[in-house]
Design a protein around this motif. Sequence first.
Motif, mmCIF file in Angstrom:
data_model
loop_
_atom_site.group_PDB
_atom_site.id
_atom_site.type_symbol
_atom_site.label_atom_id
_atom_site.label_comp_id
_atom_site.label_asym_id
_atom_site.label_seq_id
_atom_site.Cartn_x
_atom_site.Cartn_y
_atom_site.Cartn_z
ATOM 1 N N ALA A 213 0.834 -1.205 0.000
ATOM 2 C CA ALA A 213 0.000 0.000 0.000
ATOM 3 C C ALA A 213 0.868 1.255 0.000
ATOM 4 O O ALA A 213 0.595 2.216 -0.727
ATOM 5 C CB ALA A 213 -0.933 -0.014 1.210
ATOM 6 N N ILE A 216 2.334 1.832 -3.480
ATOM 7 C CA ILE A 216 1.338 2.348 -4.430
ATOM 8 C C ILE A 216 1.104 3.838 -4.191
ATOM 9 O O ILE A 216 1.033 4.636 -5.129
ATOM 10 C CB ILE A 216 0.017 1.563 -4.306
ATOM 11 C CG1 ILE A 216 0.210 0.125 -4.763
ATOM 12 C CG2 ILE A 216 -1.080 2.243 -5.128
ATOM 13 C CD1 ILE A 216 -1.007 -0.754 -4.543
ATOM 14 N N ILE A 217 1.012 4.216 -2.922
ATOM 15 C CA ILE A 217 0.763 5.622 -2.584
ATOM 16 C C ILE A 217 1.951 6.499 -2.968
ATOM 17 O O ILE A 217 1.780 7.563 -3.583
ATOM 18 C CB ILE A 217 0.475 5.755 -1.072
ATOM 19 C CG1 ILE A 217 -0.860 5.067 -0.722
ATOM 20 C CG2 ILE A 217 0.429 7.232 -0.661
ATOM 21 C CD1 ILE A 217 -1.099 4.945 0.769
ATOM 22 N N ARG A 222 -1.499 6.852 -6.126
ATOM 23 C CA ARG A 222 -2.905 6.457 -6.058
ATOM 24 C C ARG A 222 -3.283 6.141 -4.623
ATOM 25 O O ARG A 222 -2.483 5.630 -3.836
ATOM 26 C CB ARG A 222 -3.183 5.227 -6.925
ATOM 27 C CG ARG A 222 -3.150 5.522 -8.401
ATOM 28 C CD ARG A 222 -4.560 5.681 -8.972
ATOM 29 N NE ARG A 222 -5.263 6.844 -8.483
ATOM 30 C CZ ARG A 222 -5.322 7.996 -9.117
ATOM 31 N NH1 ARG A 222 -4.702 8.157 -10.250
ATOM 32 N NH2 ARG A 222 -6.013 9.004 -8.601
ATOM 33 N N GLY A 223 -4.524 6.445 -4.281
ATOM 34 C CA GLY A 223 -5.022 6.143 -2.954
ATOM 35 C C GLY A 223 -5.321 4.666 -2.798
ATOM 36 O O GLY A 223 -5.613 3.965 -3.774
ATOM 37 N N VAL A 224 -5.236 4.183 -1.561
ATOM 38 C CA VAL A 224 -5.471 2.766 -1.271
ATOM 39 C C VAL A 224 -6.400 2.657 -0.073
ATOM 40 O O VAL A 224 -6.299 3.435 0.878
ATOM 41 C CB VAL A 224 -4.137 2.041 -0.960
ATOM 42 C CG1 VAL A 224 -4.399 0.609 -0.512
ATOM 43 C CG2 VAL A 224 -3.233 2.045 -2.177
ATOM 44 N N THR A 225 -7.295 1.687 -0.117
ATOM 45 C CA THR A 225 -8.201 1.420 0.998
ATOM 46 C C THR A 225 -8.034 -0.025 1.429
ATOM 47 O O THR A 225 -7.893 -0.923 0.586
ATOM 48 C CB THR A 225 -9.672 1.655 0.588
ATOM 49 O OG1 THR A 225 -9.834 3.022 0.216
ATOM 50 C CG2 THR A 225 -10.615 1.334 1.741
ATOM 51 N N ILE A 241 -6.339 -5.170 -0.121
ATOM 52 C CA ILE A 241 -6.076 -3.870 -0.736
ATOM 53 C C ILE A 241 -7.117 -3.600 -1.825
ATOM 54 O O ILE A 241 -7.339 -4.433 -2.705
ATOM 55 C CB ILE A 241 -4.660 -3.817 -1.339
ATOM 56 C CG1 ILE A 241 -3.618 -3.903 -0.223
ATOM 57 C CG2 ILE A 241 -4.461 -2.541 -2.161
ATOM 58 C CD1 ILE A 241 -2.192 -3.987 -0.742
ATOM 59 N N TYR A 242 -7.732 -2.437 -1.725
ATOM 60 C CA TYR A 242 -8.709 -1.979 -2.733
ATOM 61 C C TYR A 242 -8.149 -0.711 -3.348
ATOM 62 O O TYR A 242 -7.823 0.249 -2.647
ATOM 63 C CB TYR A 242 -10.052 -1.711 -2.054
ATOM 64 C CG TYR A 242 -11.093 -1.022 -2.915
ATOM 65 C CD1 TYR A 242 -12.011 -1.756 -3.653
ATOM 66 C CD2 TYR A 242 -11.172 0.376 -2.965
ATOM 67 C CE1 TYR A 242 -12.983 -1.121 -4.424
ATOM 68 C CE2 TYR A 242 -12.129 1.009 -3.735
ATOM 69 C CZ TYR A 242 -13.031 0.256 -4.452
ATOM 70 O OH TYR A 242 -13.984 0.885 -5.221
ATOM 71 N N CYS A 243 -8.024 -0.704 -4.681
ATOM 72 C CA CYS A 243 -7.390 0.446 -5.337
ATOM 73 C C CYS A 243 -7.908 0.586 -6.767
ATOM 74 O O CYS A 243 -8.096 -0.416 -7.465
ATOM 75 C CB CYS A 243 -5.871 0.262 -5.348
ATOM 76 S SG CYS A 243 -4.952 1.639 -6.067
ATOM 77 N N VAL A 245 -7.046 2.382 -10.421
ATOM 78 C CA VAL A 245 -5.924 2.992 -11.133
ATOM 79 C C VAL A 245 -6.283 3.166 -12.606
ATOM 80 O O VAL A 245 -7.241 2.576 -13.104
ATOM 81 C CB VAL A 245 -4.649 2.122 -11.015
ATOM 82 C CG1 VAL A 245 -4.288 1.905 -9.559
ATOM 83 C CG2 VAL A 245 -4.842 0.781 -11.724
#
Length: 284
Positions: A213, A216-217, A222-225, A241-243, A245
């Motif tokens: 995460a 990726i950030i 990109r934001g990650v949840t 991880i939910y993302c 892109v």
Amino acid sequence: MIQNKNELFKRLLFIMIGSLISAIGINSFLIPHKFLSGGAGGLALIFQYITDIPSGYYLLAINIPIFLIGMKAVDKEFCVFSLIGMVSLSLFMILTQNVSHYLYSDDMVISSIYGGIFGGIGGAVVFKNRASMGGTDIIAVVLRKKTGGNIAQYLFSMNIVVVMIGTTINGISIALYTLVSMYISSEVMNRVMNGLERKKLLFVVTQKEREIADMIIKEVGRGVTFLHGQGAYTRNDRNVIYCIVSLRQLPKIKKLIEDADPQSFISILDTSEVHGKGFKKPAL
């Protein structure tokens, strides 16, 4: 304020450019072979073939009642810019009526293909700037707002009716070439509107969710949840991880994940529409 003026000018410019592209496509490739275009433009062409009066005048007349109806169903800003698009298309149809002297093909297949390409590009440029060129475009946007469907598919469906009317005047062969042109226009419009901005939804199951995460950030921006998950077999709790892109960012993110955890599980899905911070506002 200056930025707003610049954005307004850019939006108006692209609406007119899209209208010009569509007008050139109609006058160069469709009218010489008596093909039809979609929606209100197709009806205007039918009237032109019957009376020899340029279709731009008919297009203005046909669009008036459609705009009166559309103003009640869509927002005022869209209507105002669509009015500009409609007037631009009508004027360019009149101004470029002799462009076939310079841009023309005897081949009916070539003409149907390029007529569709020009129409699809022109329509997509206008739609991406949150406007339309009037006619059935307005109806398609109303349907999209109510059902969430695809604009290009709505337009293609409504255009079938126009083709059926045109068949009684120009014959079945011309109608079939017109269908080819309309299909290509629909596909090109979809590609231009969505192809370059397609988004991908990623679900990643990994033992290194925090490390991945952070990469990726920091490296992709990109934001990650994190979503809570539990293995059905192991009963172990784990963050998934939910993302979301862009298509352009996807290869880099896949490599980051695979390098960090070769045993990770990645699920990649298409997304039809994305709203929110970090993503461009949808065209419509």
